[in-house]
Motif scaffolding. Sequence first.
Motif, PDB file in Angstrom:
ATOM      1  N   SER A 142      31.689  42.460  34.340  1.00 14.94           N
ATOM      2  CA  SER A 142      32.331  41.246  33.840  1.00 14.94           C
ATOM      3  C   SER A 142      33.616  40.917  34.600  1.00 14.94           C
ATOM      4  CB  SER A 142      32.631  41.404  32.347  1.00 14.94           C
ATOM      5  OG  SER A 142      33.053  40.182  31.791  1.00 14.94           O
ATOM      6  N   THR A 143      34.383  41.945  34.962  1.00 16.62           N
ATOM      7  CA  THR A 143      35.648  41.705  35.659  1.00 16.62           C
ATOM      8  C   THR A 143      35.409  41.165  37.059  1.00 16.62           C
ATOM      9  OG1 THR A 143      36.678  43.495  34.388  1.00 16.62           O
ATOM     10  CG2 THR A 143      37.840  42.736  36.347  1.00 16.62           C
ATOM     11  N   PHE A 144      34.465  41.741  37.784  1.00 19.74           N
ATOM     12  CA  PHE A 144      34.156  41.226  39.117  1.00 19.74           C
ATOM     13  C   PHE A 144      33.595  39.806  39.036  1.00 19.74           C
ATOM     14  CE2 PHE A 144      34.540  45.407  41.192  1.00 19.74           C
ATOM     15  CZ  PHE A 144      35.037  45.024  42.429  1.00 19.74           C
ATOM     16  N   ALA A 145      32.739  39.556  38.049  1.00 20.79           N
ATOM     17  CA  ALA A 145      32.182  38.208  37.898  1.00 20.79           C
ATOM     18  C   ALA A 145      33.294  37.197  37.628  1.00 20.79           C
ATOM     19  CB  ALA A 145      31.158  38.192  36.763  1.00 20.79           C
ATOM     20  N   SER A 146      34.257  37.591  36.811  1.00 25.88           N
ATOM     21  CA  SER A 146      35.385  36.702  36.512  1.00 25.88           C
ATOM     22  C   SER A 146      36.211  36.433  37.758  1.00 25.88           C
ATOM     23  CB  SER A 146      36.269  37.329  35.429  1.00 25.88           C
ATOM     24  OG  SER A 146      35.556  37.492  34.223  1.00 25.88           O
ATOM     25  N   ARG A 147      36.405  37.470  38.572  1.00 29.65           N
ATOM     26  CA  ARG A 147      37.185  37.274  39.797  1.00 29.65           C
ATOM     27  C   ARG A 147      36.443  36.353  40.766  1.00 29.65           C
ATOM     28  NH1 ARG A 147      39.930  41.675  44.074  1.00 29.65           N
ATOM     29  NH2 ARG A 147      41.340  40.106  44.984  1.00 29.65           N
ATOM     30  N   ILE A 148      35.139  36.531  40.876  1.00 26.83           N
ATOM     31  CA  ILE A 148      34.345  35.654  41.741  1.00 26.83           C
ATOM     32  C   ILE A 148      34.502  34.201  41.297  1.00 26.83           C
ATOM     33  CG2 ILE A 148      31.985  35.004  42.388  1.00 26.83           C
ATOM     34  CD1 ILE A 148      31.300  38.045  42.164  1.00 26.83           C
ATOM     35  N   ALA A 149      34.346  33.970  39.992  1.00 25.99           N
ATOM     36  CA  ALA A 149      34.410  32.604  39.471  1.00 25.99           C
ATOM     37  C   ALA A 149      35.790  31.988  39.676  1.00 25.99           C
ATOM     38  CB  ALA A 149      34.038  32.605  37.989  1.00 25.99           C
ATOM     39  N   LEU A 150      36.836  32.740  39.345  1.00 29.82           N
ATOM     40  CA  LEU A 150      38.182  32.174  39.399  1.00 29.82           C
ATOM     41  C   LEU A 150      38.683  32.001  40.829  1.00 29.82           C
ATOM     42  CD1 LEU A 150      40.533  31.153  37.731  1.00 29.82           C
ATOM     43  CD2 LEU A 150      41.438  33.485  37.680  1.00 29.82           C
ATOM     44  N   SER A 209      36.981  31.704  43.560  1.00 26.82           N
ATOM     45  CA  SER A 209      36.244  30.702  44.329  1.00 26.82           C
ATOM     46  C   SER A 209      36.815  29.310  44.058  1.00 26.82           C
ATOM     47  CB  SER A 209      34.747  30.749  43.995  1.00 26.82           C
ATOM     48  OG  SER A 209      34.510  30.419  42.639  1.00 26.82           O
ATOM     49  N   VAL A 210      37.359  29.110  42.861  1.00 24.00           N
ATOM     50  CA  VAL A 210      38.063  27.856  42.561  1.00 24.00           C
ATOM     51  C   VAL A 210      39.439  27.857  43.228  1.00 24.00           C
ATOM     52  CG1 VAL A 210      39.107  26.461  40.731  1.00 24.00           C
ATOM     53  CG2 VAL A 210      36.856  27.497  40.378  1.00 24.00           C
ATOM     54  N   ALA A 211      40.141  28.977  43.120  1.00 22.45           N
ATOM     55  CA  ALA A 211      41.501  29.060  43.659  1.00 22.45           C
ATOM     56  C   ALA A 211      41.532  28.845  45.172  1.00 22.45           C
ATOM     57  CB  ALA A 211      42.116  30.413  43.307  1.00 22.45           C
ATOM     58  N   ILE A 212      40.546  29.373  45.883  1.00 17.53           N
ATOM     59  CA  ILE A 212      40.552  29.192  47.337  1.00 17.53           C
ATOM     60  C   ILE A 212      40.178  27.753  47.702  1.00 17.53           C
ATOM     61  CG2 ILE A 212      38.152  29.879  47.822  1.00 17.53           C
ATOM     62  CD1 ILE A 212      39.253  31.402  50.274  1.00 17.53           C
ATOM     63  N   ARG A 213      39.360  27.101  46.872  1.00 18.80           N
ATOM     64  CA  ARG A 213      39.064  25.682  47.105  1.00 18.80           C
ATOM     65  C   ARG A 213      40.337  24.837  46.999  1.00 18.80           C
ATOM     66  NH1 ARG A 213      33.937  23.335  46.549  1.00 18.80           N
ATOM     67  NH2 ARG A 213      32.219  24.827  46.378  1.00 18.80           N
ATOM     68  N   ILE A 214      41.192  25.209  46.063  1.00 18.32           N
ATOM     69  CA  ILE A 214      42.461  24.499  45.904  1.00 18.32           C
ATOM     70  C   ILE A 214      43.388  24.791  47.081  1.00 18.32           C
ATOM     71  CG2 ILE A 214      44.565  24.381  44.490  1.00 18.32           C
ATOM     72  CD1 ILE A 214      42.723  25.075  42.060  1.00 18.32           C
ATOM     73  N   THR A 215      43.375  26.031  47.545  1.00 17.68           N
ATOM     74  CA  THR A 215      44.336  26.487  48.548  1.00 17.68           C
ATOM     75  C   THR A 215      44.019  26.016  49.960  1.00 17.68           C
ATOM     76  OG1 THR A 215      44.889  28.444  47.230  1.00 17.68           O
ATOM     77  CG2 THR A 215      45.357  28.554  49.596  1.00 17.68           C
ATOM     78  N   VAL A 216      42.758  26.079  50.355  1.00 18.73           N
ATOM     79  CA  VAL A 216      42.395  25.829  51.758  1.00 18.73           C
ATOM     80  C   VAL A 216      42.919  24.498  52.298  1.00 18.73           C
ATOM     81  CG1 VAL A 216      40.437  25.352  53.298  1.00 18.73           C
ATOM     82  CG2 VAL A 216      40.446  27.413  51.885  1.00 18.73           C
ATOM     83  N   PRO A 217      42.764  23.376  51.589  1.00 23.52           N
ATOM     84  CA  PRO A 217      43.263  22.111  52.156  1.00 23.52           C
ATOM     85  C   PRO A 217      44.786  22.067  52.315  1.00 23.52           C
ATOM     86  CG  PRO A 217      41.693  21.705  50.379  1.00 23.52           C
ATOM     87  CD  PRO A 217      42.054  23.156  50.310  1.00 23.52           C
TER      88      PRO A 217
END
Length: 250
Positions: A90-98, A100-108
């Motif tokens: 569950s912890t790894f799944a949560s990190r994957i989900a969160l 993947s959103v955080a890097i989408r925000i960061t990259v641009p």
Amino acid sequence: MAPQHAATPDVSKTSRNSPKAVYQELRRMLLDGVIPPGEAVSQVQLAKQLGVSTTPMREAMRLLEGEGLLVFEPNRRMRASPIRPADVDSTFASRIALESVAIRITVPLLETQDLEDLNARLSEMDEAREARDIDSWDSAHQAFHALLVSRVGDPMNRAVRWLADQTERFRRIGFGAAAPTIWESTMAEHRQIVESCRSQDATSAARLLGTHFGHAALALFEQWSLEHEPAEVRAAIAALDSAPAGGHRP
């Protein structure tokens, strides 16, 4: 050459019983598995081991209980939090989900200096890999991943850091001295993530980062021979392919 770990310092010599220093050292011992998962911990014995008084030790243990690294038992004893297969999943799944959103925000929002910093951390990891220096590799690795999600707001950042700490604990304890054997494959994944950041492809970066964490989780299940189907991790990985495209800087 055997991998090297830093020795536990005498906290009192450098910090005069600073609660913050005691907290940081005890936290490191829990994250690194120096105190094994599920092991009972004695406030008095730990204070003696670190050369500090029981007052800052009590405060440090209270904070670490709040972080979930220590658990308080009905008999008033503390234990290092056990590692359960379902929690790893569950912890790894949560990190994957969160993340993947955080890097989408960061990259641009990444600038030239950010990309240079990412490459510098990659170089540090390479140097540590050649020296089989686990502590230096971990330090550069954590800084690398923090940069990838560095443009999110404080609430998300706090959640990211908590999940990162938990999964790093699983990784360090799970792989231990075997960690250098998997560094080469993870370095290839890190370089691919940086290339996606450089090309401002947030969608690709999110997919690569999430898959990177998924590989780590599945490798841990294999390393530990855990009799648990990591359904949450697999679902989180599958969701990466169904996420909407986008994220290039205009």
